[in-house]
Write a protein that holds these residues in place. Structure first.
Motif, PDB file in Angstrom:
ATOM      1  N   ILE A   1      39.553  42.019  29.242  1.00 54.64           N
ATOM      2  CA  ILE A   1      38.507  42.811  29.893  1.00 54.64           C
ATOM      3  C   ILE A   1      37.105  42.403  29.463  1.00 54.64           C
ATOM      4  N   GLU A   2      37.013  41.425  28.605  1.00 50.91           N
ATOM      5  CA  GLU A   2      35.699  40.960  28.186  1.00 50.91           C
ATOM      6  C   GLU A   2      35.399  39.616  28.846  1.00 50.91           C
ATOM      7  N   GLY A   3      34.141  39.317  28.982  1.00 50.38           N
ATOM      8  CA  GLY A   3      33.748  38.042  29.565  1.00 50.38           C
ATOM      9  C   GLY A   3      34.153  37.956  31.022  1.00 50.38           C
ATOM     10  N   PRO A   4      34.423  36.761  31.524  1.00 50.97           N
ATOM     11  CA  PRO A   4      34.704  36.585  32.951  1.00 50.97           C
ATOM     12  C   PRO A   4      35.918  37.366  33.460  1.00 50.97           C
ATOM     13  N   LYS A   5      36.877  37.670  32.582  1.00 49.09           N
ATOM     14  CA  LYS A   5      38.101  38.319  33.053  1.00 49.09           C
ATOM     15  C   LYS A   5      37.882  39.770  33.479  1.00 49.09           C
ATOM     16  N   ARG A   6      36.664  40.287  33.272  1.00 48.33           N
ATOM     17  CA  ARG A   6      36.394  41.640  33.769  1.00 48.33           C
ATOM     18  C   ARG A   6      36.218  41.651  35.290  1.00 48.33           C
ATOM     19  N   PHE A   7      36.135  40.451  35.887  1.00 47.61           N
ATOM     20  CA  PHE A   7      36.024  40.320  37.341  1.00 47.61           C
ATOM     21  C   PHE A   7      37.329  39.765  37.919  1.00 47.61           C
ATOM     22  N   PHE A   8      37.586  40.125  39.162  1.00 47.31           N
ATOM     23  CA  PHE A   8      38.719  39.541  39.876  1.00 47.31           C
ATOM     24  C   PHE A   8      38.188  38.468  40.815  1.00 47.31           C
ATOM     25  N   ASN A   9      38.928  37.383  40.973  1.00 46.10           N
ATOM     26  CA  ASN A   9      38.466  36.230  41.740  1.00 46.10           C
ATOM     27  C   ASN A   9      38.244  36.564  43.216  1.00 46.10           C
ATOM     28  N   ARG A  10      37.110  36.138  43.721  1.00 46.41           N
ATOM     29  CA  ARG A  10      36.725  36.415  45.104  1.00 46.41           C
ATOM     30  C   ARG A  10      37.744  35.884  46.111  1.00 46.41           C
ATOM     31  N   GLU A  11      38.142  34.628  45.958  1.00 42.59           N
ATOM     32  CA  GLU A  11      39.004  33.998  46.963  1.00 42.59           C
ATOM     33  C   GLU A  11      40.403  34.604  46.947  1.00 42.59           C
ATOM     34  N   LEU A  12      40.924  34.859  45.759  1.00 39.01           N
ATOM     35  CA  LEU A  12      42.260  35.458  45.668  1.00 39.01           C
ATOM     36  C   LEU A  12      42.235  36.903  46.177  1.00 39.01           C
ATOM     37  N   SER A  13      41.105  37.579  45.967  1.00 35.42           N
ATOM     38  CA  SER A  13      40.970  38.936  46.495  1.00 35.42           C
ATOM     39  C   SER A  13      40.970  38.907  48.016  1.00 35.42           C
ATOM     40  N   TRP A  14      40.271  37.917  48.599  1.00 34.64           N
ATOM     41  CA  TRP A  14      40.283  37.813  50.060  1.00 34.64           C
ATOM     42  C   TRP A  14      41.699  37.554  50.576  1.00 34.64           C
ATOM     43  N   LEU A  15      42.428  36.664  49.915  1.00 34.05           N
ATOM     44  CA  LEU A  15      43.813  36.408  50.334  1.00 34.05           C
ATOM     45  C   LEU A  15      44.642  37.690  50.247  1.00 34.05           C
ATOM     46  N   GLY A  16      44.389  38.502  49.213  1.00 37.41           N
ATOM     47  CA  GLY A  16      45.083  39.777  49.103  1.00 37.41           C
ATOM     48  C   GLY A  16      44.804  40.671  50.296  1.00 37.41           C
ATOM     49  N   PHE A  17      43.542  40.685  50.768  1.00 43.96           N
ATOM     50  CA  PHE A  17      43.206  41.450  51.970  1.00 43.96           C
ATOM     51  C   PHE A  17      43.997  40.931  53.168  1.00 43.96           C
ATOM     52  N   ASN A  18      44.077  39.605  53.304  1.00 38.62           N
ATOM     53  CA  ASN A  18      44.783  39.069  54.471  1.00 38.62           C
ATOM     54  C   ASN A  18      46.287  39.340  54.396  1.00 38.62           C
ATOM     55  N   TRP A  19      46.830  39.445  53.187  1.00 44.57           N
ATOM     56  CA  TRP A  19      48.223  39.892  53.050  1.00 44.57           C
ATOM     57  C   TRP A  19      48.362  41.311  53.583  1.00 44.57           C
ATOM     58  N   ARG A  20      47.360  42.181  53.333  1.00 45.85           N
ATOM     59  CA  ARG A  20      47.431  43.553  53.842  1.00 45.85           C
ATOM     60  C   ARG A  20      47.383  43.573  55.367  1.00 45.85           C
ATOM     61  N   VAL A  21      46.565  42.691  55.946  1.00 44.49           N
ATOM     62  CA  VAL A  21      46.536  42.574  57.405  1.00 44.49           C
ATOM     63  C   VAL A  21      47.902  42.156  57.928  1.00 44.49           C
ATOM     64  N   LEU A  22      48.498  41.159  57.271  1.00 39.05           N
ATOM     65  CA  LEU A  22      49.812  40.686  57.702  1.00 39.05           C
ATOM     66  C   LEU A  22      50.862  41.780  57.557  1.00 39.05           C
ATOM     67  N   GLU A  23      50.775  42.564  56.494  1.00 41.39           N
ATOM     68  CA  GLU A  23      51.771  43.618  56.306  1.00 41.39           C
ATOM     69  C   GLU A  23      51.663  44.706  57.368  1.00 41.39           C
ATOM     70  N   GLU A  24      50.492  44.863  57.987  1.00 40.36           N
ATOM     71  CA  GLU A  24      50.402  45.793  59.124  1.00 40.36           C
ATOM     72  C   GLU A  24      51.245  45.300  60.296  1.00 40.36           C
ATOM     73  N   ALA A  25      51.465  43.985  60.362  1.00 41.63           N
ATOM     74  CA  ALA A  25      52.333  43.438  61.397  1.00 41.63           C
ATOM     75  C   ALA A  25      53.794  43.804  61.162  1.00 41.63           C
ATOM     76  N   GLU A  26      54.101  44.348  59.980  1.00 42.93           N
ATOM     77  CA  GLU A  26      55.456  44.795  59.670  1.00 42.93           C
ATOM     78  C   GLU A  26      55.555  46.319  59.586  1.00 42.93           C
ATOM     79  N   ASN A  27      54.463  46.995  59.864  1.00 41.59           N
ATOM     80  CA  ASN A  27      54.408  48.448  59.712  1.00 41.59           C
ATOM     81  C   ASN A  27      55.091  49.115  60.908  1.00 41.59           C
ATOM     82  N   PRO A  28      56.198  49.816  60.710  1.00 43.95           N
ATOM     83  CA  PRO A  28      56.925  50.410  61.847  1.00 43.95           C
ATOM     84  C   PRO A  28      56.141  51.502  62.552  1.00 43.95           C
ATOM     85  N   ARG A  29      55.082  52.038  61.911  1.00 39.45           N
ATOM     86  CA  ARG A  29      54.274  53.066  62.574  1.00 39.45           C
ATOM     87  C   ARG A  29      53.293  52.466  63.577  1.00 39.45           C
ATOM     88  N   VAL A  30      53.150  51.141  63.568  1.00 41.78           N
ATOM     89  CA  VAL A  30      52.213  50.451  64.461  1.00 41.78           C
ATOM     90  C   VAL A  30      52.967  49.975  65.700  1.00 41.78           C
TER      91      VAL A  30
END
Length: 724
Positions: free
Chosen positions: A22-51
């Motif tokens: 939690i000290e130094g750079p590790k207190r931040f989460f990587n921008r690019e990997l965070s964006w990929l995480g968002f796109n995984w959430r978009v993809l998982e909506e394609a599997e959401n039975p409520r949609v």
């Protein structure tokens, strides 16, 4: 969950981690990997039975289009840095080359999972009467239909090309799709390698005559393989593969460009020819064809992705059929605000009554268009000033500005040429405006103007009154149907003066002095945000309630994140609704004990930027300080763009933002994902059998407070359960 339930819910117990985590750079989460995480959430909506089924297909297509843009911009930039030997780390400590390794691994998994999702959706579509045929499943009647269609609509635009010393490998543009063929001549068994580029102008899926009530389609590549004999007479295919190219799409513009428009036109031509950064190719491609493609496109093995399935998943949006309403979201018609109706559609009269905030797409964006169209035709309007970042092709906003200029009004349009992927459209719009007599300015060369402002100066009773519109989203009527954004209308003189100073700043480079109710980047916006965070920390240490609620697309700016960490450590309770990139690590003991982060991914794309400070009171409160903004909390927005942060002081507008919009977003369960300290997100789930509160449904069913008419705003609607 009701609003009251949310407010009573305690913050989860923070996770204890060793200091090095939690000290130094590790207190931040990587921008690019965070964006990929968002796109995984978009993809998982394609599997959401409520949609609904075809909306799930749309989410799948969006996840692929998102990934394409991510590669052509973000990955291309990292790749260039790494190739130059740049080892400067990002805020989280990862170098460009280290990021590329992690991105490549995660992106490959995502693309593989897209194929799994597509296979499942394809089977459900087949059961629902939407059938994707292959060339082997066609009947004779289909061939008769395709013969005529191929010769009239496809054959004339194709350019089959041999690949040999006399026919060099052709240029394949960004997102270009092609078939590579290994052919054999029937007469003498002579072999030929050939390429069949597939023009973007042809639909990827060919409609076939219906059968037994079904809607049937044939992928274009299947059609082309069916007619190889017509394209290469006397030859038959002995091997083939499909491939798709992504190229570096960033623009380089000369700092000393004398004509900015002409420089951008040249840069756009260079974009088409950017270096290949990703090659997607059919799994099991003939080795000789694969070798020719990779050699001619100059790609390394790490840039090649083999796919056993659909190449170009983004094209699946063509199969989201408007005539299958049973497989789409229920129809929704945006509301016209009651107050505007009370004034017979007169926007100026509605705004004069008091400030008005519209929440798009629930309130129609047509009100913004009406505001400008009315201004164009009103003989008492003298001047209009307008920012344009992204607009539609046949923009009614631009049409209204042209009409106003042709009517002799003073019209100033601030057109942002650097709006990525809209540069060409904005050049066309600027020339149209200039022909109409508008004064067109382009702002700063090195900073994008991302602020969303419109002003109308009107003569009323011998005085000049400025009507101002501040927005969180673009002046784009198409995206306004699916993006959630805020439109704030006011005739407050101070806000009008502030807006005019911003236009003067961008048009004349003179830094604005004495802004009364507005902060702008890159000058004062970030410092204002941090100053207010520090005040909340002071309140916490003084024993007063201290809270921050904020909502935006992305947060990654280190100074702002550190200010939130400090506020958390001082006792400020912080709730963040971050749709996409998030560099904060919430819920870590000693660092972010009092920070919660959630992401909402649902029917509408969350796009509004809001921040509320408790100001010594528990949120929601009429004493809160409430702001709306054009800026995400990212380095580019706060340090290298012209953006606005507007404080809303009208009581009804404040109540709408805090007690309705923010409270509903924070109470949402049906579309929400909760962020863990390690940067991962988990979908919220309620007790089995219990319906989950859906903020999008709530907004569709309840009018915005400040747009209410003669009946009055009344009380804030209770946030209760809504069926999904």
């Amino acid at each position: 969950m009701t609003q009251a339930d949310f407010l009573k819910a305690p913050f989860p117990a923070p996770v204890a981690l060793p200091p090095e985590e939690i000290e130094g750079p590790k207190r931040f989460f990587n921008r690019e990997l965070s964006w990929l995480g968002f796109n995984w959430r978009v993809l998982e909506e394609a599997e959401n039975p409520r949609v609904p089924l075809l909306e799930r297909l749309r989410f799948l297509s969006i996840s692929a289009a998102n990934l394409d843009e991510f590669y052509t911009v973000r990955v291309a930039g990292l790749r260039e840095l790494a190739s130059e030997g740049n080892e400067n780390p990002a805020a989280d400590g990862l170098t460009p080359s280290e990021q590329l390794v992690l991105i490549n691994a995660d992106a490959r998994k995502l693309m593989e999972h897209q194929q799994v999702v597509w296979d499942a959706i394809c089977k459900e579509m087949d059961a629902a009467g939407i059938v994707l045929e292959t060339r082997d499943s066609l009947k004779e009647s289909d061939r008769a239909h395709l013969d005529e269609m191929f010769l009239s609509s496809v054959f004339p635009v194709l350019s089959p090309l041999a690949i040999d010393p006399a026919h060099p490998f052709p240029f394949i543009p960004n997102t270009g799709f092609a078939l590579a063929l290994h052919l054999q001549r029937s007469a003498d068994k002579r072999e030929l390698k050939a390429l069949l580029p597939i023009p973007h102008q042809i639909d990827r899926f060919v409609r076939l005559p219906g059968r037994d009530g079904t809607q049937r389609f044939l992928p274009l590549e299947e059609l082309l393989l069916l007619y190889i004999g017509d394209l290469f007479p006397g030859y038959r295919a002995t091997g083939h593969c499909a491939f798709r190219v992504l190229r570096d799409s960033d623009l380089e513009v000369e700092d000393e460009a004398e004509d900015l428009v002409r420089e951008f036109e040249v840069a756009l031509k260079r974009r088409r020819r950017g270096e290949v950064i990703r090659l997607t190719i059919s799994a099991g491609a003939p080795p000789a064809l694969r070798r020719i493609i990779t050699d001619e496109l100059h790609v390394e093995e790490s840039e090649v992705i083999e796919l056993a399935g659909m190449i170009g998943v983004a094209d699946l949006k063509e199969l989201v059929l408007d005539n299958r309403r049973d497989l789409l979201w229920p129809a929704f018609t945006p509301r016209v605000p009651e107050r505007v109706q009370d004034h017979d559609g007169d926007m100026f009269a509605a705004i004069r009554q008091k400030d008005m905030l519209l929440h798009h797409p629930y309130e129609t964006f047509d009100m913004v268009i009406r505001f400008l169209e009315q201004a164009a035709r009103d003989p008492d309007v003298l001047a209009i000033k307008q920012t344009l970042y992204r607009t539609s092709t046949e923009s009614p906003i631009v049409a209204a500005l042209c009409e106003a200029a042709e009517a002799g009004k003073s019209v100033t349009a601030l057109v942002e040429l650097k709006a990525r992927f809209d540069e060409a459209a904005n050049i066309r719009q600027s020339r149209r405006l200039e022909r109409a007599g508008a004064h067109v300015v382009y702002g700063f060369l090195n900073w994008k103007t991302h602020a969303k402002i419109s002003t109308v100066v009107r003569r009323e009773q011998g005085k000049l009154v400025t009507y101002t519109h501040y927005g969180t989203g673009n002046y784009h009527p198409i995206t306004a149907r699916i993006y959630t954004d805020l439109s704030f209308f006011t005739c407050d003189a101070a806000l009008g003066r502030d807006a005019t100073k911003v236009f003067n700043y961008v048009g004349g480079y003179a830094p604005p002095e004495g802004l009364e109710n507005l902060a702008i980047s890159p000058l004062t916006l970030k410092s204002r945000l941090i100053e207010l965070m520090e005040r909340e920390g002071d309140n916490a240490e003084a024993g007063k309630p201290a809270e921050i609620w904020a909502k935006m697309n992305s947060i990654i700016e280190p100074d702002v994140i550190d200010a939130l960490y400090r506020a958390s450590q001082r006792g400020v309770k912080i709730d963040l609704v971050i749709r996409g990139i998030c560099g904060i690590r919430p819920g870590i003991k000693g660092l972010s004990d009092n920070i919660r982060v959630k992401s909402i991914v649902g029917r509408f794309l969350e796009h509004s930027r809001i921040v509320c400070y408790g100001n010594g009171h528990t949120l929601p409160s009429r004493h809160a300080r409430v702001f709306m903004s054009s800026a995400d909390w990212m380095g580019r927005n706060l340090n290298r763009r012209v953006e606005t942060l507007v404080e809303c002081t009208n009581d009804t507008v404040k109540a709408q933002i805090v007690s309705q919009i923010m409270a509903a977003n924070l109470a949402d369960e049906a579309q929400s994902w909760v962020m863990a300290p390690d940067g991962t997100f988990t979908r919220e789930t309620g007790p089995e059998g219990q319906s989950l509160f859906n903020c999008h449904r709530f907004f569709m069913e309840n009018p915005s407070l400040s747009g209410r008419g003669t009946a009055g705003a009344g009380d804030v609607p209770e946030l209760t359960h809504a069926d999904d």
